[in-house]
Design an enzyme around this catalytic site. Structure first.
Site, PDB file in Angstrom:
ATOM      1  N   LYS A 167       0.700  -1.145   0.053  1.00  0.00           N
ATOM      2  CA  LYS A 167       0.114   0.074  -0.118  1.00  0.00           C
ATOM      3  C   LYS A 167       1.071   1.187  -0.037  1.00  0.00           C
ATOM      4  O   LYS A 167       0.451   2.326  -0.656  1.00  0.00           O
ATOM      5  CB  LYS A 167      -0.879  -0.188   1.261  1.00  0.00           C
ATOM      6  CG  LYS A 167      -2.123  -1.058   1.142  1.00  0.00           C
ATOM      7  CD  LYS A 167      -2.816  -0.852   2.200  1.00  0.00           C
ATOM      8  CE  LYS A 167      -4.036  -1.756   2.018  1.00  0.00           C
ATOM      9  NZ  LYS A 167      -5.141  -2.044   3.247  1.00  0.00           N
ATOM     10  N   ASP A 209     -10.288   2.623   2.220  1.00  0.00           N
ATOM     11  CA  ASP A 209     -10.176   2.098   3.641  1.00  0.00           C
ATOM     12  C   ASP A 209     -10.667   3.081   4.517  1.00  0.00           C
ATOM     13  O   ASP A 209     -11.520   3.106   5.573  1.00  0.00           O
ATOM     14  CB  ASP A 209      -8.826   1.500   4.208  1.00  0.00           C
ATOM     15  CG  ASP A 209      -8.435   0.320   3.563  1.00  0.00           C
ATOM     16  OD1 ASP A 209      -9.254  -0.572   3.087  1.00  0.00           O
ATOM     17  OD2 ASP A 209      -7.155  -0.113   3.168  1.00  0.00           O
TER      18      ASP A 209
END
Ligand code: NAD
Length: 295
Positions: A74, A110
């Site tokens: 990420k 997220d």
């Protein structure tokens, strides 16, 4: 000309059990879209996390519409992108890449997914004093979301105090001094005694990490609990908190709304979050109200 098919994927390590292909493809099927969600597992490919740049370029060149990115890529993916959406830039982590006109833009659903789940599941809870247990990747995302939702102050606790201190420092730099603090685990009882609610962001409660992140005696009915673990949906913390009478948000909402936001970015079409919440209840198992409301 309207697009008639979509090709997306997930890059990460050990992603075989991921629910993302089913969540995305079930919703796409219901919308009558041709939509394929492929797993691109760096372990299966025998490459390290640094390969994420080559994989992103290959996916773009082969006509993918976008990618989800997960552990351990990420952060590493960022240098390979052309632009970042504001939440991804603030967090320094990307879980969604959209390809458009040859450009790759990074997003973080997220953050937006946890915020959407929280706003839906715990709409009226007090947010003045929030304790968050867990300062890893998920913890950083949900702390950004909680402060964006208007939390007065988030106190971060982690078994690794340096991690909690590092996250609190980042949050203060981004949201303003005094919005975040950290505490060592031995101070958790004291912090919980004065908190409005708890965000749980450690792996405790997953099948591989059974148990509670802190003793059940520290729960009281006035505390709200927001869980991020979603396999199973009913973690030991969720069960214990419901028994005490706390307002509880399970981790399924975050998993669904990060997928909802990614699906919308990939297709420009609005997914039906209620149907996807029903999907996760079936796929992840355990108790979850179909509307995703706190129960
Ligand atoms: P991570 O390994 O990056 O971070 C976990 C952190 O928890 C670490 O800093 C560790 O020191 C700390 N920790 C572990 N046990 C602890 C304890 N008992 N007390 C205090 N601190 C403790 O992991 P992550 O990527 O942040 O993921 C955490 C969990 O979040 C995963 O289990 C995953 O299921 C869940 N998750 C859910 C979603 C969702 O969509 N609902 C998304 C991402 C992650």
């Amino acid at each position: 000309m309207a697009k008639d098919s979509y090709l997306v994927g997930l890059i990460g390590s050990g992603i075989g059990p991921s629910l993302s292909p089913a969540l995305h493809e079930r919703e796409a099927d219901r919308q009558g879209l041709r939509y394929l969600y492929r797993l691109i597992d760096i372990d299966a490919l025998g490459v390290g996390p640094q390969a994420v740049g080559d994989l992103v370029r290959a996916a773009r060149d082969l006509g993918f519409d976008g990618l989800n990115i997960t552990h351990p890529c990420k952060q590493l993916v960022i240098e390979h992108l052309d632009a970042l959406a504001p939440q991804a830039e603030a967090l320094g982590a990307v879980n969604t890449v959209v390809f458009e006109d040859g450009r790759a833009t990074g997003h973080n659903t997220d953050v937006t997914g946890f915020a959407a789940s929280f706003a839906r599941g715990l709409p009226d809870v007090p947010l003045e004093r929030v304790v968050q247990v867990g300062a890893g990747g998920a913890g950083a995302a949900v702390a950004h979301a909680t402060l964006t939702l208007g939390a007065g102050r988030v106190t971060v606790v982690d078994a690794l105090p340096g991690r909690a201190a590092g996250l609190a420092g980042d949050l203060n730099r981004h949201f303003g001094e005094g919005r975040a603090a950290f505490a060592t685990p031995d101070r958790l009882a004291e912090r919980l005694a004065h908190a409005d609610g708890v965000v749980h962001a450690t792996p405790m409660g997953m099948a591989a990490h059974p148990g509670l992140p802190f003793p059940a005696e520290l729960l009281r009915a006035e505390l709200w609990i927001a869980e991020v673990v979603y396999r199973p949906l009913e973690t030991e913390l969720v069960r214990a908190a419901r028994e005490v009478g706390c307002a509880v948000l399970d981790g399924g909402g975050m998993a669904v709304f990060q997928a909802v936001d990614a699906f919308r970015l990939f297709t420009g079409k609005e997914p039906d979050s209620a149907r996807m919440l029903a999907d996760i209840a079936e796929l992840a198992g355990g108790a979850q109200s179909p509307a995703g409301k706190a129960v």
